[in-house]
Design a protein around this motif. Sequence first.
Motif, PDB file in Angstrom:
ATOM      1  N   PRO A  46       0.774  -1.239   0.000  1.00 29.37           N
ATOM      2  CA  PRO A  46       0.000   0.000   0.000  1.00 29.37           C
ATOM      3  C   PRO A  46       0.806   1.290   0.000  1.00 29.37           C
ATOM      4  N   ALA A  47       2.110   1.227   0.144  1.00 26.95           N
ATOM      5  CA  ALA A  47       2.961   2.424   0.069  1.00 26.95           C
ATOM      6  C   ALA A  47       4.395   1.967  -0.102  1.00 26.95           C
ATOM      7  N   ASN A  48       5.255   2.878  -0.458  1.00 27.99           N
ATOM      8  CA  ASN A  48       6.671   2.550  -0.647  1.00 27.99           C
ATOM      9  C   ASN A  48       7.542   3.388   0.286  1.00 27.99           C
ATOM     10  N   MET A  49       6.961   3.739   1.442  1.00 28.20           N
ATOM     11  CA  MET A  49       7.688   4.574   2.401  1.00 28.20           C
ATOM     12  C   MET A  49       7.066   4.407   3.779  1.00 28.20           C
ATOM     13  N   SER A  50       7.721   4.933   4.788  1.00 30.47           N
ATOM     14  CA  SER A  50       7.164   4.943   6.136  1.00 30.47           C
ATOM     15  C   SER A  50       6.006   5.921   6.175  1.00 30.47           C
ATOM     16  N   CYS A  51       4.846   5.452   6.642  1.00 33.03           N
ATOM     17  CA  CYS A  51       3.662   6.305   6.719  1.00 33.03           C
ATOM     18  C   CYS A  51       2.554   5.565   7.456  1.00 33.03           C
ATOM     19  N   VAL A  52       1.445   6.242   7.677  1.00 32.22           N
ATOM     20  CA  VAL A  52       0.237   5.640   8.238  1.00 32.22           C
ATOM     21  C   VAL A  52      -0.749   5.478   7.084  1.00 32.22           C
ATOM     22  N   ILE A  53      -1.371   4.295   7.003  1.00 30.54           N
ATOM     23  CA  ILE A  53      -2.264   3.954   5.904  1.00 30.54           C
ATOM     24  C   ILE A  53      -3.597   3.496   6.487  1.00 30.54           C
ATOM     25  N   THR A  54      -4.685   4.071   6.038  1.00 36.51           N
ATOM     26  CA  THR A  54      -6.011   3.601   6.426  1.00 36.51           C
ATOM     27  C   THR A  54      -6.650   2.965   5.198  1.00 36.51           C
ATOM     28  N   ILE A  55      -7.029   1.698   5.340  1.00 32.85           N
ATOM     29  CA  ILE A  55      -7.662   0.968   4.247  1.00 32.85           C
ATOM     30  C   ILE A  55      -9.139   0.827   4.582  1.00 32.85           C
ATOM     31  N   GLU A  56      -9.985   1.380   3.730  1.00 28.35           N
ATOM     32  CA  GLU A  56     -11.430   1.341   3.960  1.00 28.35           C
ATOM     33  C   GLU A  56     -12.079   0.103   3.376  1.00 28.35           C
ATOM     34  N   SER A  57     -11.541  -0.401   2.256  1.00 30.71           N
ATOM     35  CA  SER A  57     -12.075  -1.632   1.677  1.00 30.71           C
ATOM     36  C   SER A  57     -11.126  -2.182   0.627  1.00 30.71           C
ATOM     37  N   VAL A  58     -11.240  -3.490   0.412  1.00 25.87           N
ATOM     38  CA  VAL A  58     -10.552  -4.183  -0.678  1.00 25.87           C
ATOM     39  C   VAL A  58     -11.581  -5.139  -1.266  1.00 25.87           C
ATOM     40  N   ILE A 107     -18.577  -9.809  -7.522  1.00 31.16           N
ATOM     41  CA  ILE A 107     -17.628  -9.788  -6.402  1.00 31.16           C
ATOM     42  C   ILE A 107     -17.264 -11.222  -6.038  1.00 31.16           C
ATOM     43  N   LEU A 108     -15.970 -11.537  -6.078  1.00 34.88           N
ATOM     44  CA  LEU A 108     -15.481 -12.860  -5.701  1.00 34.88           C
ATOM     45  C   LEU A 108     -15.083 -12.894  -4.237  1.00 34.88           C
ATOM     46  N   ASP A 109     -14.569 -11.779  -3.736  1.00 33.48           N
ATOM     47  CA  ASP A 109     -14.190 -11.670  -2.332  1.00 33.48           C
ATOM     48  C   ASP A 109     -14.114 -10.206  -1.965  1.00 33.48           C
ATOM     49  N   SER A 110     -14.384  -9.895  -0.700  1.00 35.56           N
ATOM     50  CA  SER A 110     -14.298  -8.505  -0.273  1.00 35.56           C
ATOM     51  C   SER A 110     -13.993  -8.412   1.209  1.00 35.56           C
ATOM     52  N   TRP A 111     -13.357  -7.328   1.564  1.00 39.82           N
ATOM     53  CA  TRP A 111     -13.021  -6.994   2.937  1.00 39.82           C
ATOM     54  C   TRP A 111     -13.438  -5.539   3.108  1.00 39.82           C
ATOM     55  N   THR A 112     -14.574  -5.319   3.750  1.00 41.35           N
ATOM     56  CA  THR A 112     -15.122  -3.971   3.834  1.00 41.35           C
ATOM     57  C   THR A 112     -15.289  -3.487   5.269  1.00 41.35           C
ATOM     58  N   GLU A 113     -15.147  -4.361   6.228  1.00 41.36           N
ATOM     59  CA  GLU A 113     -15.237  -3.983   7.637  1.00 41.36           C
ATOM     60  C   GLU A 113     -13.819  -3.876   8.209  1.00 41.36           C
ATOM     61  N   PRO A 114     -13.585  -2.885   9.083  1.00 39.71           N
ATOM     62  CA  PRO A 114     -12.230  -2.705   9.643  1.00 39.71           C
ATOM     63  C   PRO A 114     -11.646  -3.976  10.252  1.00 39.71           C
ATOM     64  N   GLU A 115     -12.457  -4.735  10.992  1.00 39.59           N
ATOM     65  CA  GLU A 115     -11.934  -5.946  11.632  1.00 39.59           C
ATOM     66  C   GLU A 115     -11.502  -6.978  10.589  1.00 39.59           C
ATOM     67  N   ALA A 116     -12.252  -7.122   9.504  1.00 31.47           N
ATOM     68  CA  ALA A 116     -11.881  -8.061   8.440  1.00 31.47           C
ATOM     69  C   ALA A 116     -10.597  -7.613   7.750  1.00 31.47           C
ATOM     70  N   ILE A 117     -10.437  -6.326   7.524  1.00 37.05           N
ATOM     71  CA  ILE A 117      -9.221  -5.808   6.879  1.00 37.05           C
ATOM     72  C   ILE A 117      -8.019  -6.004   7.797  1.00 37.05           C
ATOM     73  N   ARG A 118      -8.185  -5.785   9.095  1.00 37.02           N
ATOM     74  CA  ARG A 118      -7.076  -5.987  10.045  1.00 37.02           C
ATOM     75  C   ARG A 118      -6.629  -7.449  10.086  1.00 37.02           C
ATOM     76  N   ARG A 119      -7.530  -8.388   9.736  1.00 38.40           N
ATOM     77  CA  ARG A 119      -7.165  -9.813   9.750  1.00 38.40           C
ATOM     78  C   ARG A 119      -6.393 -10.245   8.509  1.00 38.40           C
TER      79      ARG A 119
END
Length: 167
Positions: free
Chosen positions: A85-97, A107-119
């Motif tokens: 998600p980046a090529n440097m030191s930073c903070v990244i917030t991912i809202e969905s994949v 849709i074959l697969d999705s991660w839209t909830e914060p807890e699912a993305i953290r896993r």
Amino acid sequence: LALGVALVAAGARVHGGHEGEARREGDRLGRPGHGHRAFFQVFPHVAGCHSESTACSAWLDFNTAQRIAVELPHGSPTGPIRLDPANMSCVITIESVVVRRASDGEILDSWTEPEAIRRLTPALDMVALPGSHAATFVSTGTDPQLLLPEPSRGAMDQPLVLEAHLR
């Protein structure tokens, strides 16, 4: 392999092509605060590995919500898709994949909830921050990686579109 990228955000710049192009240009631009530009990469798992030759990248703007859509014409037939998600030191917030079949958008697969993305599996320079209402990660270096789960047999052996919403 030709891969396509679309980056949608107010005033966002678009870079489609291979990682090497973005990395070479980024290297010339220097460090954050001195003209350095971050980029997001997607690595399909093709021929048994993740490879720079099949990676696709998109430029990122700092502190801007962005939607990135990456076409993977050969899918990811031999293993999980890897996100850098980046090529440097930073903070990244991912809202969905979301992973879609390119032919019909299903849709074959999705991660839209914060807890699912953290896993999702962070690797190398990527650390998930606990708590909060958002899936926030810290990149501690230049190669943060996030692995999506191993795909179902045959599900990713077709043209795909990966969409990510992040800040």
